[in-house]
Design a protein around this motif. Structure first.
Motif, PDB file in Angstrom:
ATOM      1  N   ASP A  71      -8.128  -2.081 -10.598  1.00  0.00           N
ATOM      2  CA  ASP A  71      -7.488  -1.066  -9.769  1.00  0.00           C
ATOM      3  C   ASP A  71      -5.988  -1.060 -10.053  1.00  0.00           C
ATOM      4  O   ASP A  71      -5.425  -2.039 -10.542  1.00  0.00           O
ATOM      5  N   GLU A  72      -5.369   0.064  -9.767  1.00  0.00           N
ATOM      6  CA  GLU A  72      -3.929   0.206 -10.003  1.00  0.00           C
ATOM      7  C   GLU A  72      -3.399   1.344  -9.137  1.00  0.00           C
ATOM      8  O   GLU A  72      -4.170   2.151  -8.607  1.00  0.00           O
ATOM      9  N   TYR A  73      -2.077   1.404  -9.000  1.00  0.00           N
ATOM     10  CA  TYR A  73      -1.450   2.523  -8.288  1.00  0.00           C
ATOM     11  C   TYR A  73      -1.363   3.708  -9.233  1.00  0.00           C
ATOM     12  O   TYR A  73      -0.884   3.580 -10.362  1.00  0.00           O
ATOM     13  N   ASP A  74      -1.866   4.853  -8.778  1.00  0.00           N
ATOM     14  CA  ASP A  74      -1.813   6.046  -9.626  1.00  0.00           C
ATOM     15  C   ASP A  74      -0.390   6.607  -9.648  1.00  0.00           C
ATOM     16  O   ASP A  74       0.537   6.041  -9.049  1.00  0.00           O
ATOM     17  N   ALA A  75      -0.213   7.702 -10.333  1.00  0.00           N
ATOM     18  CA  ALA A  75       1.130   8.277 -10.505  1.00  0.00           C
ATOM     19  C   ALA A  75       1.767   8.677  -9.180  1.00  0.00           C
ATOM     20  O   ALA A  75       2.991   8.875  -9.093  1.00  0.00           O
ATOM     21  N   HIS A  76       0.960   8.779  -8.134  1.00  0.00           N
ATOM     22  CA  HIS A  76       1.454   9.205  -6.819  1.00  0.00           C
ATOM     23  C   HIS A  76       1.621   8.026  -5.860  1.00  0.00           C
ATOM     24  O   HIS A  76       1.950   8.214  -4.686  1.00  0.00           O
ATOM     25  N   GLY A  77       1.347   6.809  -6.375  1.00  0.00           N
ATOM     26  CA  GLY A  77       1.553   5.628  -5.541  1.00  0.00           C
ATOM     27  C   GLY A  77       0.369   5.254  -4.669  1.00  0.00           C
ATOM     28  O   GLY A  77       0.509   4.469  -3.726  1.00  0.00           O
ATOM     29  N   VAL A  78      -0.800   5.805  -4.964  1.00  0.00           N
ATOM     30  CA  VAL A  78      -2.015   5.452  -4.204  1.00  0.00           C
ATOM     31  C   VAL A  78      -2.827   4.439  -5.015  1.00  0.00           C
ATOM     32  O   VAL A  78      -3.052   4.638  -6.219  1.00  0.00           O
ATOM     33  N   LEU A  79      -3.266   3.369  -4.364  1.00  0.00           N
ATOM     34  CA  LEU A  79      -4.089   2.367  -5.037  1.00  0.00           C
ATOM     35  C   LEU A  79      -5.500   2.918  -5.233  1.00  0.00           C
ATOM     36  O   LEU A  79      -6.184   3.249  -4.260  1.00  0.00           O
ATOM     37  N   PHE A 113     -15.321   9.753 -14.854  1.00  0.00           N
ATOM     38  CA  PHE A 113     -14.602   9.782 -13.582  1.00  0.00           C
ATOM     39  C   PHE A 113     -13.552  10.884 -13.601  1.00  0.00           C
ATOM     40  O   PHE A 113     -12.758  10.986 -14.535  1.00  0.00           O
ATOM     41  N   GLU A 114     -13.582  11.699 -12.562  1.00  0.00           N
ATOM     42  CA  GLU A 114     -12.605  12.779 -12.427  1.00  0.00           C
ATOM     43  C   GLU A 114     -11.719  12.447 -11.221  1.00  0.00           C
ATOM     44  O   GLU A 114     -12.128  12.635 -10.072  1.00  0.00           O
ATOM     45  N   HIS A 115     -10.543  11.885 -11.509  1.00  0.00           N
ATOM     46  CA  HIS A 115      -9.624  11.495 -10.442  1.00  0.00           C
ATOM     47  C   HIS A 115      -8.753  12.686 -10.046  1.00  0.00           C
ATOM     48  O   HIS A 115      -8.389  13.513 -10.883  1.00  0.00           O
ATOM     49  N   ALA A 116      -8.420  12.751  -8.766  1.00  0.00           N
ATOM     50  CA  ALA A 116      -7.543  13.827  -8.279  1.00  0.00           C
ATOM     51  C   ALA A 116      -6.675  13.301  -7.145  1.00  0.00           C
ATOM     52  O   ALA A 116      -7.103  12.440  -6.375  1.00  0.00           O
ATOM     53  N   HIS A 117      -5.446  13.815  -7.078  1.00  0.00           N
ATOM     54  CA  HIS A 117      -4.570  13.493  -5.944  1.00  0.00           C
ATOM     55  C   HIS A 117      -4.354  14.753  -5.123  1.00  0.00           C
ATOM     56  O   HIS A 117      -4.149  15.836  -5.674  1.00  0.00           O
ATOM     57  N   LEU A 118      -4.424  14.617  -3.813  1.00  0.00           N
ATOM     58  CA  LEU A 118      -4.255  15.746  -2.903  1.00  0.00           C
ATOM     59  C   LEU A 118      -2.985  15.517  -2.076  1.00  0.00           C
ATOM     60  O   LEU A 118      -3.012  14.796  -1.077  1.00  0.00           O
ATOM     61  N   PRO A 119      -1.867  16.087  -2.502  1.00  0.00           N
ATOM     62  CA  PRO A 119      -0.607  15.850  -1.789  1.00  0.00           C
ATOM     63  C   PRO A 119      -0.643  16.448  -0.386  1.00  0.00           C
ATOM     64  O   PRO A 119      -1.223  17.516  -0.170  1.00  0.00           O
ATOM     65  N   GLY A 120      -0.066  15.732   0.563  1.00  0.00           N
ATOM     66  CA  GLY A 120       0.019  16.254   1.931  1.00  0.00           C
ATOM     67  C   GLY A 120      -1.281  16.195   2.709  1.00  0.00           C
ATOM     68  O   GLY A 120      -1.349  16.655   3.848  1.00  0.00           O
ATOM     69  N   GLY A 140      -0.214  11.483   1.020  1.00  0.00           N
ATOM     70  CA  GLY A 140      -1.303  12.181   0.340  1.00  0.00           C
ATOM     71  C   GLY A 140      -2.513  11.284   0.215  1.00  0.00           C
ATOM     72  O   GLY A 140      -2.534  10.176   0.748  1.00  0.00           O
ATOM     73  N   THR A 141      -3.521  11.770  -0.505  1.00  0.00           N
ATOM     74  CA  THR A 141      -4.713  10.941  -0.709  1.00  0.00           C
ATOM     75  C   THR A 141      -5.243  11.148  -2.121  1.00  0.00           C
ATOM     76  O   THR A 141      -5.012  12.198  -2.731  1.00  0.00           O
ATOM     77  N   SER A 142      -5.935  10.138  -2.634  1.00  0.00           N
ATOM     78  CA  SER A 142      -6.505  10.220  -3.985  1.00  0.00           C
ATOM     79  C   SER A 142      -8.008  10.014  -3.915  1.00  0.00           C
ATOM     80  O   SER A 142      -8.494   9.148  -3.173  1.00  0.00           O
ATOM     81  N   ILE A 143      -8.734  10.818  -4.687  1.00  0.00           N
ATOM     82  CA  ILE A 143     -10.194  10.786  -4.677  1.00  0.00           C
ATOM     83  C   ILE A 143     -10.718  10.684  -6.113  1.00  0.00           C
ATOM     84  O   ILE A 143      -9.976  10.897  -7.074  1.00  0.00           O
ATOM     85  N   VAL A 144     -11.991  10.371  -6.234  1.00  0.00           N
ATOM     86  CA  VAL A 144     -12.639  10.405  -7.546  1.00  0.00           C
ATOM     87  C   VAL A 144     -14.039  10.991  -7.416  1.00  0.00           C
ATOM     88  O   VAL A 144     -14.764  10.694  -6.462  1.00  0.00           O
ATOM     89  N   ARG A 145     -14.368  11.857  -8.347  1.00  0.00           N
ATOM     90  CA  ARG A 145     -15.734  12.382  -8.461  1.00  0.00           C
ATOM     91  C   ARG A 145     -16.412  11.671  -9.632  1.00  0.00           C
ATOM     92  O   ARG A 145     -15.791  11.461 -10.674  1.00  0.00           O
TER      93      ARG A 145
END
Length: 367
Positions: free
Chosen positions: A47-55, A256-263, A297-302
């Motif tokens: 695991d790591e922090y993504d570009a938006h700072g979410v683990l 894996f399709e990662h996405a960040h949802l700001p706000g 924000g939040t980060s998800i993966v499909r």
């Protein structure tokens, strides 16, 4: 690289199996050289922090759970924990239901008002008894009957494995319980928690020993002929070790399709939501549920299962087991080589089971 040091133990793979063995051998006084072809340790648990700072978990959600106090205490040497009980929902026709199936699932789906005894009677009435229970289809029909099987399991299995449930061994579906109470936890193990600072930090602590050297971005196949260790521990795919001499063992892979949802504070009500009948993906996971991280924000993966790519899941079928046994017979004849882990043992292990297998392997090597 120092591969020809005779007293050295060389470990192929820096995931759970390789890292636990490395630590045990290092503490027993052995010098250990760990190599991994990826640019990071921790294997699929990385695991790591993504570009938006979410683990985030790069390779999909890893939820630690075990009934073994011994294994939980062992890992507790390398991490503090955050208590976390995983919950999953399944979406049918746009509505979400608790999964695994419990009493609330039945009541919501069928507009009923069953108590625990009533739920047991309902399931007994709808189930299709199967004897013997040999396949995953048998398991589910024997437990919950045709309608629930088709709604929750059939298409999910087709997506996940690329096979019919009737083509998979019973153990796959047997991993998923059915409950007549309202317990909506995915797991009921005694110990359920997430490493407080993440899995990678836990692995860093495990591999932090003066007798352990870690080298990343090194493919075993590129260096195997120059290795001269006193002992080799191999955690990769067993068929790859033997250069596919009997043909390839089938594994299921994932994209894996990662996405960040700001706000967006919360994208979904629980950590993972399954989509058994819709879309090309099987599930969406939102990581903040698991980590407890505060972030604007939040980060998800499909997750999209696929045939090609890195091997994630051994495919549990009788013919695959038979092919594995041929490789296992070759492995038994290898001198000073230990095969351990999900891919090396072609077993659909949970994380705690891999740790248990690695501790046993290390004990055997130490003698």
């Amino acid at each position: 690289m120092g591969y020809k040091v005779m007293e050295l133990v060389c470990i192929i793979g820096a995931g759970f199996a390789g890292s636990v063995v490395a630590r045990e051998l290092a503490e027993a006084g052995r010098r250990v050289h760990v190599i991994d072809k990826r640019p990071h340790i921790a294997g699929n648990a990385y695991d790591e922090y993504d570009a938006h700072g979410v683990l985030i978990h790069n390779y999909g959600p890893h939820i630690f759970h075990t009934n073994s106090e011994r294994i939980f205490e062992y890992l507790s040497r390398f991490t503090a924990w955050r208590p976390y009980e995983h919950r999953v929902r399944a979406v049918l026709d746009g509505k979400t239901y608790p999964f695994p199936i419990n009493r609330d699932t039945l009541n919501q789906l069928y507009g009923l008002n069953l108590d625990e005894a009533g739920a047991a009677v309902f399931l007994e009435r709808v189930r299709e008894p199967r004897d013997p229970v040999l396949t995953s289809e048998d398991v589910v029909l024997n437990s919950v009957g045709r309608d629930l099987y088709e709604k929750f399991f059939l298409n999910y299995t087709r997506k996940q494995w690329g096979l019919e449930p009737s083509q998979l061994k019973a153990g796959v579906a047997a991993r998923i319980p059915v409950r007549t109470n309202t317990d909506d936890r995915y797991f009921t193990d005694t110990f359920q928690a997430m490493p407080k600072d993440g899995y990678t930090k836990m692995f860093e602590a495990m591999l932090d020993h003066p007798n352990i050297c870690v080298e990343l971005g090194v493919d075993f196949e590129d260096v195997r002929d120059s290795l001269r260790p006193a002992h080799l521990v191999y955690t990769g795919p067993i068929d790859a070790y033997f250069r596919y001499c009997y043909g390839r063992l089938p594994y299921r892979s994932l994209r894996f399709e990662h996405a960040h949802l700001p706000g967006v504070q919360r994208f979904q009500e629980v950590g993972t939501v399954n989509y058994p009948n819709d879309f090309g993906y099987t599930r969406i996971t939102e990581f903040k549920h698991m980590t407890g991280q505060q972030h604007s924000g939040t980060s998800i993966v499909r997750e999209y299962p696929q045939a090609e790519g890195d091997p994630y899941y051994p495919i549990p079928r009788a013919e695959n087991e038979a092919l594995f046994q041929r490789y296992e017979a070759l492995a038994a004849r290898e001198k000073n080589v230990t095969f351990v882990g999900r891919l090396a043992q072609y077993k659909y292990y949970n994380m705690d089971q891999v740790v248990g297998a690695a501790l046993a392997a290390a004990k055997q090597i130490i003698g």
